[in-house]
Design an enzyme around this catalytic site. Structure first.
Site, mmCIF file in Angstrom:
data_model
loop_
_atom_site.group_PDB
_atom_site.id
_atom_site.type_symbol
_atom_site.label_atom_id
_atom_site.label_comp_id
_atom_site.label_asym_id
_atom_site.label_seq_id
_atom_site.Cartn_x
_atom_site.Cartn_y
_atom_site.Cartn_z
ATOM 1 N N GLY A 1 0.539 -4.837 0.876
ATOM 2 C CA GLY A 1 -0.642 -4.932 0.012
ATOM 3 C C GLY A 1 -0.374 -5.691 -1.277
ATOM 4 N N ALA B 1 0.878 -1.173 0.000
ATOM 5 C CA ALA B 1 0.000 0.000 0.000
ATOM 6 C C ALA B 1 0.917 1.225 0.000
ATOM 7 C CB ALA B 1 -0.878 -0.013 1.238
ATOM 8 N N GLU C 1 4.469 -4.965 7.513
ATOM 9 C CA GLU C 1 3.706 -3.894 8.183
ATOM 10 C C GLU C 1 4.155 -3.617 9.608
ATOM 11 O OE1 GLU C 1 2.424 -6.062 6.109
ATOM 12 O OE2 GLU C 1 0.962 -5.088 4.810
#
Ligand code: COA
Length: 258
Positions: free
Chosen positions: A109, A64, A132
């Site tokens: 992502g 992301a 993450e």
């Protein structure tokens, strides 16, 4: 200009995430383009199989877009996660097979996008990871749910808690991908697999995806009932008559998806 390029050749749609200067990171525009692309491809009668890949030789998708995530508050972050999840859910529930041709980094992502595809083929240089926790967050586009379902809880927690990347060979060993080929051969390998799938019954493919996807969310006895119901539905199809007739007549089947 769209960040998602679609090229159609003979019933295969290549969907290329095209933001190479940011390693194809998923910003909101890319998510929107992806959603629109899959909505269109679902309805396109000329398309039987979809292959997702990343532009350039370095990355499939590097996650992301961190620059967009940084300013989110609690409500915004939750909404963002739900938004990304919805786009990937749409891909996972496509009634046509979706193959991820992972050509480099598939992080955050990007790894989650690959997880939402039905089949993953990786190039030897591909690297998978859910980094993450190194950013102080957790995977938000389905990684904590799809990865353990695919590779098992222990291996998934290893990846999620360490944030470490795994290479293509390890990804193959753990079942995160089903095939690994040289980068130069990736396109051809994905296309060859797509061509094989295209010779199969389209209704059978649709129901096979549903049986696996829905069945994974059910207790096994209900999943078996669901499988039997779909098996029954296919008995009413022209495709079944054609597939079995072709076998008995020793000729290739010409399925119509009816
Ligand atoms: N979001 C936003 N931008 C990203 C990005 C992401 N997830 N991943 C890469 N980029 C950008 C970089 O900021 C850089 O932009 P710049 O040239 O304007 O500075 C460009 O893409 C190239 O990346 P760079 O880091 O210079 O390449 P590299 O070869 O040195 O490293 C990675 C490659 C994949 C190891 C590194 O980019 C990385 O760790 N990316 C983030 C991965 C991540 O944490 N993803 C999860 C997000 S939730």
């Amino acid at each position: 200009m769209s960040f998602v390029v679609v090229e159609k050749t003979d019933r295969i749609a290549w969907v290329t995430l095209n933001r190479p200067e940011k390693l194809n990171a998923l910003n909101n525009q890319v998510l929107q383009d992806l959603e629109q692309t899959f909505a269109t491809l679902e309805e396109d009668p000329e398309v039987g199989v979809i292959i997702v890949t990343g532009a350039g030789e370095k990355a499939f998708v590097a996650g992301a877009d961190i620059s967009e995530l940084k300013s989110l508050d609690t409500a915004g972050a939750r909404t963002q996660a739900l938004r990304g999840q919805a786009v990937l859910q749409r891909i996972e529930s496509m009634p046509k097979p979706v193959i991820a041709a992972v050509n480099g980094f598939a992080l955050g992502g990007g790894c989650e996008l690959a997880l939402a595809c039905h089949i993953r083929i990786a190039s030897e240089n591909a690297r998978f990871g859910l980094p993450e926790v190194s950013l102080g967050i957790i995977p938000g586009y389905g990684g904590t749910q799809r990865l353990p379902r695919l590779v098992g809880k222990g291996v998934a927690l290893d990846m999620i808690l360490s944030g470490d990347m795994v290479g293509a060979a390890d990804a193959l060993r753990m079942g995160l991908v089903s095939r690994v080929v040289a980068l130069a051969d990736l396109k051809a390998a994905a296309e060859k697999l797509a061509r094989t799938i295209l010779t199969r019954g389209p209704l059978a493919l649709r129901h096979a995806i549903a049986a696996v996807n829905e069945g994974m969310e059910m207790p096994q006895d209900r999943g078996l009932q669901y499988e039997a119901a779909l098996f029954g539905l296919l008995a009413a199809s022209q495709d079944m008559q054609e597939g079995m007739g072709a076998f008995l007549e020793k000729r290739p089947a010409a399925f119509k998806g009816l």
